[in-house]
Write a protein that holds these residues in place. Structure first.
Motif, PDB file in Angstrom:
ATOM      1  N   ARG A 123       0.660  -1.396  -0.187  1.00  0.00           N
ATOM      2  CA  ARG A 123      -0.497   0.090  -0.269  1.00  0.00           C
ATOM      3  C   ARG A 123       0.464   1.515  -0.059  1.00  0.00           C
ATOM      4  N   SER A 124       2.531   0.957   0.022  1.00  0.00           N
ATOM      5  CA  SER A 124       2.872   2.769  -0.628  1.00  0.00           C
ATOM      6  C   SER A 124       2.122   3.448  -1.631  1.00  0.00           C
ATOM      7  N   SER A 125       2.502   4.294  -0.459  1.00  0.00           N
ATOM      8  CA  SER A 125       1.405   5.813  -2.056  1.00  0.00           C
ATOM      9  C   SER A 125       3.429   6.308  -2.327  1.00  0.00           C
ATOM     10  N   GLY A 126       3.763   6.430  -1.828  1.00  0.00           N
ATOM     11  CA  GLY A 126       6.023   7.210  -2.065  1.00  0.00           C
ATOM     12  C   GLY A 126       5.468   8.086  -1.791  1.00  0.00           C
ATOM     13  N   LYS A 127       4.152   8.679  -0.628  1.00  0.00           N
ATOM     14  CA  LYS A 127       4.466  10.560  -0.258  1.00  0.00           C
ATOM     15  C   LYS A 127       5.987  10.023   0.246  1.00  0.00           C
ATOM     16  N   MET A 128       5.967   9.069   2.187  1.00  0.00           N
ATOM     17  CA  MET A 128       7.077   9.952   3.080  1.00  0.00           C
ATOM     18  C   MET A 128       8.662   9.763   2.213  1.00  0.00           C
ATOM     19  N   GLY A 129       8.797   9.221   1.021  1.00  0.00           N
ATOM     20  CA  GLY A 129       9.823   9.440   0.467  1.00  0.00           C
ATOM     21  C   GLY A 129       9.857  10.351  -0.293  1.00  0.00           C
ATOM     22  N   ALA A 168      12.442   4.903   2.427  1.00  0.00           N
ATOM     23  CA  ALA A 168      11.412   4.440   3.012  1.00  0.00           C
ATOM     24  C   ALA A 168      10.577   3.658   2.542  1.00  0.00           C
ATOM     25  N   ALA A 169      11.561   3.075   1.171  1.00  0.00           N
ATOM     26  CA  ALA A 169      10.802   2.336  -0.029  1.00  0.00           C
ATOM     27  C   ALA A 169      10.294   1.329   1.170  1.00  0.00           C
ATOM     28  N   ALA A 170       8.920   0.293   0.567  1.00  0.00           N
ATOM     29  CA  ALA A 170       8.137  -0.738   1.427  1.00  0.00           C
ATOM     30  C   ALA A 170       8.704  -1.642   0.509  1.00  0.00           C
ATOM     31  N   ILE A 207      18.254  -5.092   1.475  1.00  0.00           N
ATOM     32  CA  ILE A 207      18.848  -3.663   0.915  1.00  0.00           C
ATOM     33  C   ILE A 207      19.412  -3.144   1.776  1.00  0.00           C
ATOM     34  N   LEU A 208      18.683  -2.270   2.983  1.00  0.00           N
ATOM     35  CA  LEU A 208      19.119  -1.854   4.108  1.00  0.00           C
ATOM     36  C   LEU A 208      20.471  -1.953   4.198  1.00  0.00           C
ATOM     37  N   LYS A 209      20.386  -3.736   5.296  1.00  0.00           N
ATOM     38  CA  LYS A 209      21.032  -4.143   5.747  1.00  0.00           C
ATOM     39  C   LYS A 209      22.240  -4.243   5.039  1.00  0.00           C
ATOM     40  N   LYS A 220      15.193  -3.530  17.900  1.00  0.00           N
ATOM     41  CA  LYS A 220      15.858  -4.734  16.419  1.00  0.00           C
ATOM     42  C   LYS A 220      15.861  -4.619  15.510  1.00  0.00           C
ATOM     43  N   LYS A 221      15.344  -3.802  14.754  1.00  0.00           N
ATOM     44  CA  LYS A 221      15.916  -3.865  13.474  1.00  0.00           C
ATOM     45  C   LYS A 221      16.689  -2.816  12.951  1.00  0.00           C
ATOM     46  N   ILE A 222      17.388  -1.983  13.947  1.00  0.00           N
ATOM     47  CA  ILE A 222      17.914  -1.071  14.429  1.00  0.00           C
ATOM     48  C   ILE A 222      19.323  -1.804  14.099  1.00  0.00           C
ATOM     49  N   SER A 225      19.761  -5.004  13.624  1.00  0.00           N
ATOM     50  CA  SER A 225      19.919  -6.041  12.902  1.00  0.00           C
ATOM     51  C   SER A 225      20.795  -5.288  11.482  1.00  0.00           C
ATOM     52  N   LYS A 226      19.807  -4.501  11.126  1.00  0.00           N
ATOM     53  CA  LYS A 226      20.561  -3.631   9.491  1.00  0.00           C
ATOM     54  C   LYS A 226      21.033  -3.094   9.338  1.00  0.00           C
ATOM     55  N   GLY A 227      22.041  -2.635  10.891  1.00  0.00           N
ATOM     56  CA  GLY A 227      23.072  -2.038  11.436  1.00  0.00           C
ATOM     57  C   GLY A 227      23.093  -0.935  10.649  1.00  0.00           C
ATOM     58  N   ALA A 287      10.926   4.774  12.837  1.00  0.00           N
ATOM     59  CA  ALA A 287       8.982   3.483  13.023  1.00  0.00           C
ATOM     60  C   ALA A 287       8.176   4.823  12.750  1.00  0.00           C
ATOM     61  N   ASN A 288       7.137   4.123  12.293  1.00  0.00           N
ATOM     62  CA  ASN A 288       6.347   4.317  12.728  1.00  0.00           C
ATOM     63  C   ASN A 288       5.063   3.220  12.028  1.00  0.00           C
ATOM     64  N   ASP A 289       3.097   3.383  12.930  1.00  0.00           N
ATOM     65  CA  ASP A 289       2.362   2.435  13.886  1.00  0.00           C
ATOM     66  C   ASP A 289       1.923   2.523  12.148  1.00  0.00           C
ATOM     67  N   PHE A 330       0.614   4.217   5.603  1.00  0.00           N
ATOM     68  CA  PHE A 330       0.463   3.961   4.561  1.00  0.00           C
ATOM     69  C   PHE A 330      -0.228   5.093   3.796  1.00  0.00           C
ATOM     70  N   ASN A 331      -0.223   5.829   3.264  1.00  0.00           N
ATOM     71  CA  ASN A 331      -1.060   6.181   2.030  1.00  0.00           C
ATOM     72  C   ASN A 331      -1.898   7.812   2.834  1.00  0.00           C
ATOM     73  N   SER A 332      -1.243   8.080   3.711  1.00  0.00           N
ATOM     74  CA  SER A 332      -1.585   9.059   4.544  1.00  0.00           C
ATOM     75  C   SER A 332      -0.759  10.257   4.297  1.00  0.00           C
ATOM     76  N   THR A 382       2.020  16.961   9.594  1.00  0.00           N
ATOM     77  CA  THR A 382       2.316  16.386   7.527  1.00  0.00           C
ATOM     78  C   THR A 382       3.408  15.812   7.089  1.00  0.00           C
ATOM     79  N   LYS A 383       3.618  15.204   6.298  1.00  0.00           N
ATOM     80  CA  LYS A 383       4.711  14.369   5.444  1.00  0.00           C
ATOM     81  C   LYS A 383       5.953  15.313   5.691  1.00  0.00           C
ATOM     82  N   ASP A 384       4.961  16.715   4.900  1.00  0.00           N
ATOM     83  CA  ASP A 384       7.264  17.626   4.630  1.00  0.00           C
ATOM     84  C   ASP A 384       7.341  18.336   6.066  1.00  0.00           C
TER      85      ASP A 384
HETATM   86  O1  PMT Z   1       4.642   5.476   0.864  1.00  0.00           O
HETATM   87  P1  PMT Z   1       3.923   5.995   1.740  1.00  0.00           P
HETATM   88  O2  PMT Z   1       2.129   5.618   1.891  1.00  0.00           O
HETATM   89  O3  PMT Z   1       4.056   7.737   1.958  1.00  0.00           O
HETATM   90  O4  PMT Z   1       3.938   5.491   3.568  1.00  0.00           O
HETATM   91  C1  PMT Z   1       4.888   4.936   4.229  1.00  0.00           C
HETATM   92  C2  PMT Z   1       5.265   3.643   4.370  1.00  0.00           C
HETATM   93  C3  PMT Z   1       4.828   3.841   5.378  1.00  0.00           C
HETATM   94  C4  PMT Z   1       5.689   2.907   3.547  1.00  0.00           C
HETATM   95  C5  PMT Z   1       6.914   4.540   5.282  1.00  0.00           C
HETATM   96  O5  PMT Z   1       6.458   5.567   6.341  1.00  0.00           O
HETATM   97  C6  PMT Z   1       7.364   2.710   5.309  1.00  0.00           C
HETATM   98  O6  PMT Z   1       7.668   3.037   6.522  1.00  0.00           O
HETATM   99  N1  PMT Z   1       8.702   2.857   5.161  1.00  0.00           N
HETATM  100  C7  PMT Z   1       8.925   1.518   5.419  1.00  0.00           C
HETATM  101  C8  PMT Z   1       8.654   0.365   4.967  1.00  0.00           C
HETATM  102  C9  PMT Z   1       9.112  -1.546   5.450  1.00  0.00           C
HETATM  103  O7  PMT Z   1       8.974  -2.063   4.084  1.00  0.00           O
HETATM  104  O8  PMT Z   1       9.859  -1.267   7.342  1.00  0.00           O
HETATM  105  P2  PMT Z   1      10.048  -2.519   6.932  1.00  0.00           P
HETATM  106  O9  PMT Z   1      10.078  -2.519   8.732  1.00  0.00           O
HETATM  107  O10 PMT Z   1       9.454  -3.875   6.573  1.00  0.00           O
HETATM  108  O11 PMT Z   1      12.162  -2.679   6.489  1.00  0.00           O
HETATM  109  C10 PMT Z   1      13.003  -2.109   7.551  1.00  0.00           C
HETATM  110  C11 PMT Z   1      13.461  -1.244   6.878  1.00  0.00           C
HETATM  111  O12 PMT Z   1      14.384  -2.069   5.827  1.00  0.00           O
HETATM  112  C12 PMT Z   1      13.189  -0.329   5.786  1.00  0.00           C
HETATM  113  O13 PMT Z   1      13.959   0.694   5.456  1.00  0.00           O
HETATM  114  C13 PMT Z   1      12.787  -1.266   4.381  1.00  0.00           C
HETATM  115  O14 PMT Z   1      12.629  -0.365   3.378  1.00  0.00           O
HETATM  116  C14 PMT Z   1      14.127  -1.781   4.286  1.00  0.00           C
HETATM  117  N2  PMT Z   1      14.584  -3.035   3.275  1.00  0.00           N
HETATM  118  C15 PMT Z   1      13.177  -3.970   3.608  1.00  0.00           C
HETATM  119  C16 PMT Z   1      13.082  -5.389   3.156  1.00  0.00           C
HETATM  120  C17 PMT Z   1      13.845  -5.797   2.226  1.00  0.00           C
HETATM  121  N3  PMT Z   1      14.117  -6.050   1.267  1.00  0.00           N
HETATM  122  N4  PMT Z   1      14.690  -4.514   2.307  1.00  0.00           N
HETATM  123  C18 PMT Z   1      15.080  -2.961   2.560  1.00  0.00           C
HETATM  124  O15 PMT Z   1      16.068  -2.404   2.301  1.00  0.00           O
END
Ligand code: PMT
Length: 249
Positions: A63-69, A126-128, A159-161, A190-192, A194-196, A202-204, A212-214, A235-237
């Motif tokens: 459901r990512s809209s791309g807005k955040m990034g 910020a990608a999903a 990718i991030l890791k 835990k994520k920070i 493990s990812k390094g 962090a968002n809920d 997502f999409n707000s 607002t996201k900006d």
């Molecule tokens: O696009 P919007 O509608 O504006 O919504 C914004 C958002 C909710 C998508 C954004 O704020 C957000 O939370 N993005 C991260 C989404 C995500 O996939 O999170 P995650 O917890 O699954 O992943 C943790 C991190 O690892 C993220 O930075 C992700 O990009 C990265 N990752 C995850 C999996 C993977 N295979 N490679 C990665 O790099």
């Protein structure tokens, strides 16, 4: 990257501080980045959702809209950065004045990020990204022959890791996001670890009014040393400006 605009000078104190002045050469004397040293900077922002094909007509997406990034990219540009925006599937309108790289799959996103991240001062992820892709993408449209159908999935690269662990001595700042539907802070910590990466935002994503999409978000910024700061709903900006200020503080 080698297309950093010349004449952009950023000096101390919060990149969006109201005390900023524009220099004769068109640079922004404002704040934060470069710890007092006048510096040009560049950033790569990655946003949107990846699209993983099942067959020629179906796919796995999110459901990512791309807005955040998009807003982070805009905020970085406003703060004088040379910005590259890498975007997967997104429903929002992308900025038109920022170098834009469109990708589909996690593997394509990875390629695009690898091509750019090393030369950037900051990478903001910020990608999903889909954690899995279909193992054998069907060449033809799958028929409804059977009562049940299983798709075999294989893990996508993280990718991030991977970029975080391959930085070597480069001082590229790497910021990840963390989308959680439960135990937000526990999972983010835990994520920070493990990812390094240097920071996790962090968002809920169980809430409809943020994430997502707000147009709005409410986030916790978690540092490597586990310092935590909450950014109240905005607002996201605005959230994007605050994130940049925090990470370059
Ligand atoms: O696009 P919007 O509608 O504006 O919504 C914004 C958002 C909710 C998508 C954004 O704020 C957000 O939370 N993005 C991260 C989404 C995500 O996939 O999170 P995650 O917890 O699954 O992943 C943790 C991190 O690892 C993220 O930075 C992700 O990009 C990265 N990752 C995850 C999996 C993977 N295979 N490679 C990665 O790099």
């Amino acid at each position: 990257s080698n297309n950093t605009p010349k004449g952009i000078v950023i000096e101390k104190q919060g990149i969006f501080s109201s005390g900023g002045t524009v220099t004769a050469q068109g640079g922004v004397h404002a704040a934060g980045i470069g710890s007092g040293n006048a510096s040009e900077w560049s950033s790569v922002t990655i946003t949107g959702g990846t699209v993983e094909a099942i067959d020629p007509v179906r796919y796995i997406c999110n459901r990512s809209s791309g807005k955040m990034g998009y807003e982070i990219a805009r905020a970085a540009k406003n703060a004088g950065a040379d910005v590259i925006l890498i975007s997967g599937n997104a429903t929002a309108e992308p900025p038109t004045d920022i170098k834009f790289v469109k990708v589909k799959t996690a593997l394509e996103m990875r390629e695009a990020v690898w091509a750019e991240f090393d030369s950037a001062d900051a990478v903001i992820m910020a990608a999903a990204v889909s954690d899995y892709r279909v193992k054998n993408v069907a060449a033809q449209k799958i028929k409804k022959t059977y009562a049940t159908l299983s798709l075999e999935l294989v893990k996508n690269p993280d990718i991030l890791k991977d970029i975080s662990s391959s930085r070597g001595n480069s001082d590229t700042l790497i910021v990840g996001f963390c989308a959680e539907s439960e135990n937000l802070l526990d999972n983010a910590i835990k994520k920070i670890q493990s990812k390094g990466c240097d920071f996790i935002i962090a968002n809920d994503i169980s809430r409809q009014d943020i994430g997502f999409n707000s147009d709005e978000n409410e986030v916790y910024i978690i540092e490597k040393n586990l310092g935590i700061k909450k950014l109240e709903k905005n607002t996201k900006d605005k959230i994007s400006e605050q994130i940049l200020e925090e990470i370059f503080e």
